[in-house]
Design a protein around this motif. Structure first.
Motif, PDB file in Angstrom:
ATOM      1  N   SER A   1      -4.844-130.137  94.296  1.00  0.00           N
ATOM      2  CA  SER A   1      -3.683-129.877  93.462  1.00  0.00           C
ATOM      3  C   SER A   1      -2.670-131.007  93.497  1.00  0.00           C
ATOM      4  N   ASN A   2      -2.588-131.747  94.603  1.00  0.00           N
ATOM      5  CA  ASN A   2      -1.650-132.860  94.706  1.00  0.00           C
ATOM      6  C   ASN A   2      -2.355-134.199  94.842  1.00  0.00           C
ATOM      7  N   ASN A   3      -3.623-134.219  94.482  1.00  0.00           N
ATOM      8  CA  ASN A   3      -4.421-135.429  94.629  1.00  0.00           C
ATOM      9  C   ASN A   3      -4.943-135.914  93.292  1.00  0.00           C
ATOM     10  N   ALA A   4      -4.996-137.220  93.180  1.00  0.00           N
ATOM     11  CA  ALA A   4      -5.667-137.789  92.014  1.00  0.00           C
ATOM     12  C   ALA A   4      -7.168-137.490  92.121  1.00  0.00           C
TER      13      ALA A   4
ATOM     14  N   ALA B   1      -4.135-138.922  87.585  1.00  0.00           N
ATOM     15  CA  ALA B   1      -3.151-138.614  88.614  1.00  0.00           C
ATOM     16  C   ALA B   1      -3.092-137.116  88.904  1.00  0.00           C
ATOM     17  N   TRP B   2      -2.434-136.785  89.998  1.00  0.00           N
ATOM     18  CA  TRP B   2      -2.395-135.393  90.446  1.00  0.00           C
ATOM     19  C   TRP B   2      -1.862-134.450  89.375  1.00  0.00           C
TER      20      TRP B   2
ATOM     21  N   ARG C   1      -7.543-132.839  83.237  1.00  0.00           N
ATOM     22  CA  ARG C   1      -7.688-131.901  84.341  1.00  0.00           C
ATOM     23  C   ARG C   1      -6.930-130.621  84.035  1.00  0.00           C
ATOM     24  N   ASP C   2      -7.441-129.554  84.611  1.00  0.00           N
ATOM     25  CA  ASP C   2      -6.792-128.253  84.541  1.00  0.00           C
ATOM     26  C   ASP C   2      -6.552-127.821  85.981  1.00  0.00           C
ATOM     27  N   ARG C   3      -5.340-127.988  86.427  1.00  0.00           N
ATOM     28  CA  ARG C   3      -5.043-127.721  87.827  1.00  0.00           C
ATOM     29  C   ARG C   3      -5.197-126.244  88.155  1.00  0.00           C
ATOM     30  N   ALA C   4      -4.916-125.400  87.203  1.00  0.00           N
ATOM     31  CA  ALA C   4      -5.048-123.956  87.441  1.00  0.00           C
ATOM     32  C   ALA C   4      -6.493-123.571  87.705  1.00  0.00           C
TER      33      ALA C   4
ATOM     34  N   ARG D   1      -7.435-139.611  98.135  1.00  0.00           N
ATOM     35  CA  ARG D   1      -6.442-139.368  99.178  1.00  0.00           C
ATOM     36  C   ARG D   1      -5.029-139.504  98.622  1.00  0.00           C
ATOM     37  N   THR D   2      -4.919-140.152  97.474  1.00  0.00           N
ATOM     38  CA  THR D   2      -3.615-140.461  96.897  1.00  0.00           C
ATOM     39  C   THR D   2      -3.278-139.518  95.752  1.00  0.00           C
ATOM     40  N   SER D   3      -2.014-139.503  95.372  1.00  0.00           N
ATOM     41  CA  SER D   3      -1.588-138.689  94.246  1.00  0.00           C
ATOM     42  C   SER D   3      -1.661-139.453  92.924  1.00  0.00           C
ATOM     43  N   SER D   4      -1.627-140.777  93.025  1.00  0.00           N
ATOM     44  CA  SER D   4      -1.723-141.585  91.821  1.00  0.00           C
ATOM     45  C   SER D   4      -3.153-142.081  91.666  1.00  0.00           C
ATOM     46  N   THR D   5      -3.468-142.542  90.473  1.00  0.00           N
ATOM     47  CA  THR D   5      -4.837-142.970  90.213  1.00  0.00           C
ATOM     48  C   THR D   5      -5.171-144.226  90.999  1.00  0.00           C
ATOM     49  N   THR D   6      -6.420-144.366  91.354  1.00  0.00           N
ATOM     50  CA  THR D   6      -6.902-145.549  92.044  1.00  0.00           C
ATOM     51  C   THR D   6      -8.336-145.800  91.633  1.00  0.00           C
ATOM     52  N   ILE D   7      -8.692-147.071  91.546  1.00  0.00           N
ATOM     53  CA  ILE D   7     -10.060-147.429  91.188  1.00  0.00           C
ATOM     54  C   ILE D   7     -10.898-147.733  92.433  1.00  0.00           C
TER      55      ILE D   7
END
Length: 123
Positions: A29-32, A51-52, A71-74, A99-105
């Motif tokens: 829920s809080n992760n990318a 992103a998250w 994404r559908d967080r629900a 591991r992060t909340s923002s996107t990463t490649i």
């Protein structure tokens, strides 16, 4: 944490597929989240990330304009809508939780991975 990817299959060049990836609990829920792929004989490569909160997305140049991540967080689910598919898109596609909340490649930033779903694009 388990990730279940689905939606792969065989499609002709120019066709479309939508991949889905659902996590076993709300750990994402809080992760990318992201999608990677690995073609036969090649290294795994980044495809797309989100992103998250879904506010930002990232795409590999090879899929930009053809693929859309959402994404559908629900529902604890991330999607990859793939259009205008090419034979070079043939690969096993993996979803992953970052591991992060923002996107990463960077694949080392992803700590949970799904089992992969095979996409085959025929010419």
């Amino acid at each position: 944490v388990q990730l279940q990817a689905s939606g792969g299959g065989l499609v002709q060049t120019g066709g479309s597929l939508r991949l889905s990836c659902t996590t076993s609990r709300r750990t994402n829920s809080n992760n990318a989240m992201g999608w990677f792929r690995q073609a036969p004989g090649k290294e795994r490569e980044f495809v797309s990330g989100i992103a998250w909160n879904g506010a930002s997305t990232t795409y590999a140049d090879s899929v930009k304009g053809r693929f859309t991540i959402s994404r559908d967080r629900a529902k604890n689910t991330v999607y990859l809508q793939m259009s205008s598919l090419k034979p070079e898109d043939t690969a096993v596609y993996y979803c992953a939780v970052s591991r992060t909340s923002s996107t990463t490649i960077v694949d080392s930033q992803y700590n949970y991975w799904g089992q992969g779903t095979l996409v085959t694009v025929s010419s």
